[in-house]
Write an enzyme that holds these catalytic residues in place. Sequence first.
Site, PDB file in Angstrom:
ATOM      1  N   GLU A  23     -17.962   2.952  35.053  1.00 22.88           N
ATOM      2  CA  GLU A  23     -16.473   3.189  35.726  1.00 22.88           C
ATOM      3  C   GLU A  23     -16.265   4.517  34.637  1.00 22.88           C
ATOM      4  O   GLU A  23     -15.490   5.475  35.406  1.00 22.88           O
ATOM      5  CB  GLU A  23     -15.862   2.285  35.285  1.00 22.88           C
ATOM      6  CG  GLU A  23     -16.236   0.981  36.115  1.00 22.88           C
ATOM      7  CD  GLU A  23     -14.792  -0.043  35.927  1.00 22.88           C
ATOM      8  OE1 GLU A  23     -14.137  -0.465  37.180  1.00 22.88           O
ATOM      9  OE2 GLU A  23     -15.292  -0.577  34.940  1.00 22.88           O
ATOM     10  N   TYR A  55      10.509  14.836  44.755  1.00 19.16           N
ATOM     11  CA  TYR A  55       9.238  14.011  45.011  1.00 19.16           C
ATOM     12  C   TYR A  55       7.813  14.730  44.993  1.00 19.16           C
ATOM     13  O   TYR A  55       7.185  14.042  44.482  1.00 19.16           O
ATOM     14  CB  TYR A  55       9.548  13.208  46.237  1.00 19.16           C
ATOM     15  CG  TYR A  55       9.906  13.521  47.596  1.00 19.16           C
ATOM     16  CD1 TYR A  55       8.923  14.462  48.220  1.00 19.16           C
ATOM     17  CD2 TYR A  55      11.048  13.869  47.932  1.00 19.16           C
ATOM     18  CE1 TYR A  55       9.000  15.197  49.321  1.00 19.16           C
ATOM     19  CE2 TYR A  55      11.434  14.564  49.065  1.00 19.16           C
ATOM     20  CZ  TYR A  55      10.233  15.071  49.732  1.00 19.16           C
ATOM     21  OH  TYR A  55      10.583  15.702  51.075  1.00 19.16           O
ATOM     22  N   GLU A  75      -3.355  -2.420  34.472  1.00 21.31           N
ATOM     23  CA  GLU A  75      -2.217  -2.628  33.928  1.00 21.31           C
ATOM     24  C   GLU A  75      -1.636  -1.488  33.170  1.00 21.31           C
ATOM     25  O   GLU A  75      -0.464  -1.070  33.051  1.00 21.31           O
ATOM     26  CB  GLU A  75      -2.165  -3.862  33.277  1.00 21.31           C
ATOM     27  CG  GLU A  75      -2.331  -4.987  33.952  1.00 21.31           C
ATOM     28  CD  GLU A  75      -3.996  -5.455  34.102  1.00 21.31           C
ATOM     29  OE1 GLU A  75      -4.291  -6.281  34.764  1.00 21.31           O
ATOM     30  OE2 GLU A  75      -4.772  -4.562  33.894  1.00 21.31           O
ATOM     31  N   LYS A 100      -7.281  -0.386  43.117  1.00 23.17           N
ATOM     32  CA  LYS A 100      -8.555  -0.030  42.495  1.00 23.17           C
ATOM     33  C   LYS A 100      -9.271  -0.867  43.490  1.00 23.17           C
ATOM     34  O   LYS A 100     -10.175  -1.580  43.560  1.00 23.17           O
ATOM     35  CB  LYS A 100      -8.834  -0.831  41.174  1.00 23.17           C
ATOM     36  CG  LYS A 100      -9.979  -0.126  40.523  1.00 23.17           C
ATOM     37  CD  LYS A 100     -10.149  -0.561  38.944  1.00 23.17           C
ATOM     38  CE  LYS A 100     -11.416  -0.177  38.461  1.00 23.17           C
ATOM     39  NZ  LYS A 100     -11.635  -0.848  36.996  1.00 23.17           N
TER      40      LYS A 100
END
Length: 120
Positions: A23, A55, A75, A100
Amino acid sequence: MARDRITLTGLRVHANHGVFDFEREQGQLFIIDVTAWLDLSPAALSDDLSQTVHYGELAEEVVAAVASEPVDLIETVAERVALVVLAHKPVDRVEVTVHKPEAPISVPFADVAVTIERTR
């Protein structure tokens, strides 16, 4: 607390987060949703961009935060994004979801996501 919101949905970022070496080496897609609560009435009444959060710039900041230094956990990515959004003074609350969709899970799935909410 403000009830008005700015929402960014589906920001796509290729990044190298995860607990597995592959990863970190290959990276993968992360999708980010952000809702920022703030009082939009000053901007609405004055038609002045400086009275709100831009934005477009916020989206760029979020993407940069996600693409930065790799971490193990989504997290942690969510917390990083929340801090970026709360750095804008008009924002008093933020909700961040980090998806994910390519997570290394051995069973069929549509998405994996964490959602956090933070206040100033």
